[in-house]
Motif scaffolding. Structure first.
Motif, PDB file in Angstrom:
ATOM      1  N   PRO A   1      48.258  40.928  43.765  1.00 47.99           N
ATOM      2  CA  PRO A   1      47.628  40.026  42.797  1.00 47.99           C
ATOM      3  C   PRO A   1      46.156  39.752  43.125  1.00 47.99           C
ATOM      4  N   ALA A   2      45.836  39.555  44.389  1.00 47.41           N
ATOM      5  CA  ALA A   2      44.446  39.290  44.782  1.00 47.41           C
ATOM      6  C   ALA A   2      43.553  40.482  44.475  1.00 47.41           C
ATOM      7  N   GLU A   3      44.058  41.688  44.711  1.00 49.79           N
ATOM      8  CA  GLU A   3      43.284  42.895  44.418  1.00 49.79           C
ATOM      9  C   GLU A   3      43.045  43.043  42.913  1.00 49.79           C
ATOM     10  N   ALA A   4      44.040  42.696  42.110  1.00 54.69           N
ATOM     11  CA  ALA A   4      43.892  42.781  40.654  1.00 54.69           C
ATOM     12  C   ALA A   4      42.838  41.794  40.164  1.00 54.69           C
TER      13      ALA A   4
ATOM     14  N   ALA B   1      52.562  41.341  37.896  1.00 49.68           N
ATOM     15  CA  ALA B   1      52.098  40.886  36.585  1.00 49.68           C
ATOM     16  C   ALA B   1      50.580  40.972  36.504  1.00 49.68           C
ATOM     17  N   GLU B   2      49.899  40.689  37.605  1.00 50.70           N
ATOM     18  CA  GLU B   2      48.440  40.740  37.626  1.00 50.70           C
ATOM     19  C   GLU B   2      47.921  42.158  37.410  1.00 50.70           C
ATOM     20  N   GLU B   3      48.608  43.141  37.988  1.00 52.09           N
ATOM     21  CA  GLU B   3      48.216  44.538  37.806  1.00 52.09           C
ATOM     22  C   GLU B   3      48.390  44.951  36.338  1.00 52.09           C
ATOM     23  N   ALA B   4      49.474  44.503  35.713  1.00 51.62           N
ATOM     24  CA  ALA B   4      49.689  44.776  34.295  1.00 51.62           C
ATOM     25  C   ALA B   4      48.625  44.078  33.453  1.00 51.62           C
ATOM     26  N   ALA B   5      48.285  42.838  33.818  1.00 50.98           N
ATOM     27  CA  ALA B   5      47.250  42.091  33.095  1.00 50.98           C
ATOM     28  C   ALA B   5      45.895  42.786  33.228  1.00 50.98           C
ATOM     29  N   LEU B   6      45.637  43.397  34.369  1.00 47.07           N
ATOM     30  CA  LEU B   6      44.394  44.150  34.554  1.00 47.07           C
ATOM     31  C   LEU B   6      44.361  45.348  33.610  1.00 47.07           C
TER      32      LEU B   6
END
Length: 83
Positions: free
Chosen positions: A3-6, A58-63
């Motif tokens: 998540p932090a990387e995204a 979820a953050e990677e998908a949001a990216l």
């Protein structure tokens, strides 16, 4: 991608991860039954469903959604309504 990387990638690209009130917490992101990649990114564009992929977080998908929409697309929902 964590998540932090995204979040860092989005900031570096001038994008924002768009929050939403759904089970995944982000616009265009939903949960799937896939154990390895439990988040799907998809959006409607010109009346067609665009599947952007399956992701671990979820953050990677949001990216993926933010990259698909581009800087103008992620800014539009946050823009105030014209008077």
């Amino acid at each position: 991608m964590t998540p932090a990387e995204a979040h860092a990638a989005a900031a570096a690209e001038g994008l924002a991860l768009l929050r939403a009130e759904n089970s995944a917490g982000f616009k265009g992101v939903s949960r799937s039954s896939n154990v390895r990649k439990p988040f799907q990114a998809s959006l409607m564009q010109s009346g067609c469903q665009k599947h952007l992929g399956s992701f671990v977080t979820a953050e990677e998908a949001a990216l993926a959604v933010a990259r698909f929409l581009g800087p103008e697309g992620v800014a539009a929902p946050a823009a105030p309504e014209p008077a």
